[in-house]
Design an enzyme around this catalytic site. Structure first.
Site, mmCIF file in Angstrom:
data_model
loop_
_atom_site.group_PDB
_atom_site.id
_atom_site.type_symbol
_atom_site.label_atom_id
_atom_site.label_comp_id
_atom_site.label_asym_id
_atom_site.label_seq_id
_atom_site.Cartn_x
_atom_site.Cartn_y
_atom_site.Cartn_z
ATOM 1 N N LYS A 209 -22.005 91.899 23.905
ATOM 2 C CA LYS A 209 -21.171 91.652 22.726
ATOM 3 C C LYS A 209 -21.332 90.201 22.260
ATOM 4 O O LYS A 209 -21.515 89.923 21.092
ATOM 5 C CB LYS A 209 -19.709 91.968 23.076
ATOM 6 C CG LYS A 209 -18.759 91.768 21.930
ATOM 7 C CD LYS A 209 -17.360 92.255 22.275
ATOM 8 C CE LYS A 209 -16.377 91.832 21.192
ATOM 9 N NZ LYS A 209 -15.012 92.255 21.445
ATOM 10 N N GLU A 215 -25.200 86.497 33.287
ATOM 11 C CA GLU A 215 -25.984 87.504 34.002
ATOM 12 C C GLU A 215 -26.970 88.189 33.070
ATOM 13 O O GLU A 215 -28.152 88.363 33.383
ATOM 14 C CB GLU A 215 -25.058 88.590 34.584
ATOM 15 C CG GLU A 215 -24.116 88.134 35.668
ATOM 16 C CD GLU A 215 -22.763 87.696 35.135
ATOM 17 O OE1 GLU A 215 -22.706 87.194 33.986
ATOM 18 O OE2 GLU A 215 -21.769 87.836 35.879
ATOM 19 N N GLY A 267 -15.260 95.055 24.533
ATOM 20 C CA GLY A 267 -16.440 95.389 25.341
ATOM 21 C C GLY A 267 -16.263 96.664 26.153
ATOM 22 O O GLY A 267 -17.127 97.543 26.156
ATOM 23 N N ARG A 268 -15.136 96.794 26.829
ATOM 24 C CA ARG A 268 -14.949 97.959 27.712
ATOM 25 C C ARG A 268 -14.589 99.220 26.947
ATOM 26 O O ARG A 268 -14.377 100.270 27.548
ATOM 27 C CB ARG A 268 -13.916 97.638 28.800
ATOM 28 C CG ARG A 268 -12.583 97.154 28.266
ATOM 29 C CD ARG A 268 -11.708 96.564 29.372
ATOM 30 N NE ARG A 268 -10.477 95.983 28.852
ATOM 31 C CZ ARG A 268 -10.357 94.736 28.407
ATOM 32 N NH1 ARG A 268 -11.417 93.936 28.389
ATOM 33 N NH2 ARG A 268 -9.207 94.284 27.969
ATOM 34 N N GLU A 353 -9.181 95.632 33.860
ATOM 35 C CA GLU A 353 -9.396 94.488 32.962
ATOM 36 C C GLU A 353 -8.404 94.566 31.792
ATOM 37 O O GLU A 353 -8.033 93.551 31.218
ATOM 38 C CB GLU A 353 -10.843 94.476 32.430
ATOM 39 C CG GLU A 353 -11.248 93.140 31.855
ATOM 40 C CD GLU A 353 -12.747 92.997 31.595
ATOM 41 O OE1 GLU A 353 -13.474 92.489 32.481
ATOM 42 O OE2 GLU A 353 -13.205 93.394 30.518
ATOM 43 N N HIS A 384 -15.194 112.399 53.523
ATOM 44 C CA HIS A 384 -15.732 111.958 54.815
ATOM 45 C C HIS A 384 -15.685 110.445 54.945
ATOM 46 O O HIS A 384 -16.335 109.866 55.808
ATOM 47 C CB HIS A 384 -17.165 112.472 54.975
ATOM 48 C CG HIS A 384 -17.223 113.971 54.933
ATOM 49 N ND1 HIS A 384 -17.088 114.757 56.055
ATOM 50 C CD2 HIS A 384 -17.331 114.819 53.884
ATOM 51 C CE1 HIS A 384 -17.145 116.036 55.696
ATOM 52 N NE2 HIS A 384 -17.283 116.099 54.380
ATOM 53 N N LYS A 495 -15.977 82.297 35.619
ATOM 54 C CA LYS A 495 -17.249 82.125 34.896
ATOM 55 C C LYS A 495 -17.519 80.639 34.672
ATOM 56 O O LYS A 495 -18.627 80.148 34.901
ATOM 57 C CB LYS A 495 -17.152 82.764 33.493
ATOM 58 C CG LYS A 495 -17.332 84.246 33.428
ATOM 59 C CD LYS A 495 -17.424 84.652 31.943
ATOM 60 C CE LYS A 495 -17.069 86.084 31.729
ATOM 61 N NZ LYS A 495 -16.957 86.470 30.338
#
Ligand code: F6P
Length: 527
Positions: A209, A215, A267-268, A353, A384, A495
């Site tokens: 965005k 990253e 963004g999400r 978030e 399990h 960040k």
């Protein structure tokens, strides 16, 4: 259409409805749901909901009609109906960033109406969607001709989790190039994906965005260099998705391979538009449009259904009841579908978030719980791994089972085994079992709450519905808790500190003023 009113801050601690709920909770906390089933033959009907192929059964939760009415009273007091109207009406609900929140426009159909500040936004959304889908058609042609075999989505958080989850979820509908996802700044991620790919037939899609995320930019630079070194054609094989088209241009992506969107898409919440390009590349235009149509079903439903029958509202109220009244602090998501193996990770960002906030919209600290801890894994693997704790642990963790009547694989008999497991676990959590004499460790208390979501099949439409249900559930919870669900200031500090630490680790700067523990770690790493 839903009522429209500018949303007013609401404090749970001042709410008479919440006080009533707390009184009720002290009585219901020990409610035995097994007995409730015996005394009320209509319990399942009263606590289950249906919507276009989706069946949601909340009857195994510690709910009853009395609790439901008290929760509805809270929804009224919190102006949930008005808040939904404001959301769809393009009000600037993202107050701390002064933005509207209109991801629903990204999945809208021609004829719908979405405005920001009185300006129609749908025309542009539909134009970009068509340009993107025409591009997808072209890439599918290149794929058929063997020119493009693979696509690598480079992005993180909302620019990765939703698309990665959806591409895997719709595996059985895949008819385009194989999509891979690289997100982590650990070079092992990029390396492990690129080592099996051919730079001549791989397309890189850089999704960010902001187009500044550390990253993503680090991975994008390396991947671009890999493509160039390997003889790839940048003008054709490099694609960008961003709101920051200046930065995409500076990165060398041609305008025709760049797909933009607006800041009013969080963004999400962004996989419905260009951020979801890999979903469209993977399953093609028609299936992508079906995916959007599923979300529209829920958009329509959340705006028009009575709150008592409104599934996202009911899920939101249930989550509130569980964590703020009964004290169950986590929310376990168990897709009984291997193809939904990224659903818990996607939901962690969408939910935590959005609602992991301790300051209310009025700027004061909250004195109630907000975002639950979301976790999970597909069944049956999770059985399990951590089901021991779900059945016999000291705390109660309400569970969402997500299952599909029809299989996503050709091994139909296995699907019945899968479903038998999902049903059995939900039933075991509820029923429990008395221990044999002298063997208390074999006792199952039971009365452990779960919700069962059953879809007919894991189709693009069903997936669109599932995601939109959660998006609106999260929004309504933010309204109940009076928090700003659409910002994410809590990710900024780390960040900034990582950026400051990098030159210290590189030895380009003196070790700065840190706490003693961090200083020792930096010095150790510099050696
Ligand atoms: O981690 C914080 C965050 O801002 C998320 O909200 C977002 O989805 C992610 O980083 C990626 O941001 P961008 O799409 O700008 O690269």
């Amino acid at each position: 259409m839903s009522e429209r009113r500018v949303w007013r801050p609401f404090r749970l601690s001042d709410s008479p409805a919440q006080r009533e709920l707390e009184v009720l909770a002290s009585a219901k906390k020990s409610m035995d749901v097994r007995k409730a089933f015996q005394s009320n033959p209509h319990r399942v009907q009263e606590l289950s909901f249906e919507l276009e192929g989706l069946y949601v059964d909340m009857s195994k939760q510690r709910l009853d009609t009395e609790t439901q009415s008290a929760l509805l009273a809270l929804a009224e007091e919190a102006h949930v109906r008005g808040a939904i109207g404001d959301l769809f009406g393009g009000e600037r609900l993202n107050t701390t960033e002064d933005r509207a929140v209109l991801h629903m426009a990204m999945r809208a159909a021609p004829g719908d109406c979405f405005e920001v500040d009185g300006q129609d936004v749908l025309k542009e959304v539909l134009e970009v969607r068509e340009r993107m889908l025409a591009f997808v058609d072209r890439v599918h042609e290149w794929h058929r001709e063997g020119q493009i075999t693979d696509v690598v989505n480079i992005g993180i958080g909302g620019s990765d989790l939703g698309p990665a989850m959806a591409v895997r979820a719709l595996r059985q509908f895949g008819n385009g190039p194989t999509c891979h996802f690289v997100s982590n700044v650990d070079g092992a991620h990029l390396e492990s994906v690129l080592e099996d790919l051919d730079p001549k037939s791989t397309m890189l899609v850089i999704v960010s965005k902001t187009f500044t995320t550390q990253e993503t930019m680090a991975n994008a630079r390396l991947a671009k260099a890999w493509l160039e070194r390997g003889g790839g054609e940048l003008s054709r094989q490099l694609v960008a998705v961003s709101t920051n088209t200046e930065a995409t241009e500076a990165f060398g992506v041609s305008g025709s391979q760049t797909f933009g969107f607006e800041n009013w898409v969080g963004g999400r919440y962004s996989m419905w538009g260009p951020v979801g390009i890999c979903i469209a590349l993977s399953v093609g235009r028609d299936r992508f449009e079906e995916f959007l149509s599923g979300a529209r079903v829920v958009d329509q439903h959340v705006q028009t259904a009575d709150l008592a029958q409104n599934i996202p509202v009911q899920l939101a109220l249930l989550g509130h009841w569980n964590q703020n009244c009964l004290g169950f602090r986590s929310h376990v998501v168990l897709p009984y579908a291997e193809d939904l193996n990224r659903l818990p990770a996607y939901l962690q960002q969408a939910d935590m978030e959005s609602n992991g906030k301790n300051i209310a919209r009025d700027g004061e600290h909250v004195s109630w719980n907000t975002g639950a801890v979301v976790w999970g894994e597909p069944g049956t693997n999770s059985q399990h791994a951590f089901f021991q704790l779900l059945h016999q642990g000291t705390e109660i963790h309400p569970v969402d089972f997500v299952a599909f009547a029809k299989p996503t694989s050709r091994y139909h008999d296995m699907h019945r085994m899968l479903l038998a497991n999902a049903l059995a676990q939900a039933e075991a959590l509820l029923q429990g079992k008395k221990a044999p004499e002298g063997e208390p460790h074999r006792a199952f208390e039971g009365n452990r709450p779960s919700t069962f979501m059953l879809f007919d099949r894991l189709t693009p439409k069903a997936l669109g519905m599932l995601v939109a249900l959660h998006e609106h559930r999260i929004f309504v919870q933010g309204v109940l808790w009076g928090i700003a669900s659409f910002d994410q200031w809590g990710v900024e500090l780390g960040k900034a500190m990582a950026n400051a630490l990098l030159p210290e680790l590189n030895g380009e700067q003196q070790v700065g003023a840190h706490d003693a523990s961090t200083t020792a770690l930096v010095e150790r790493l510099r050696e």
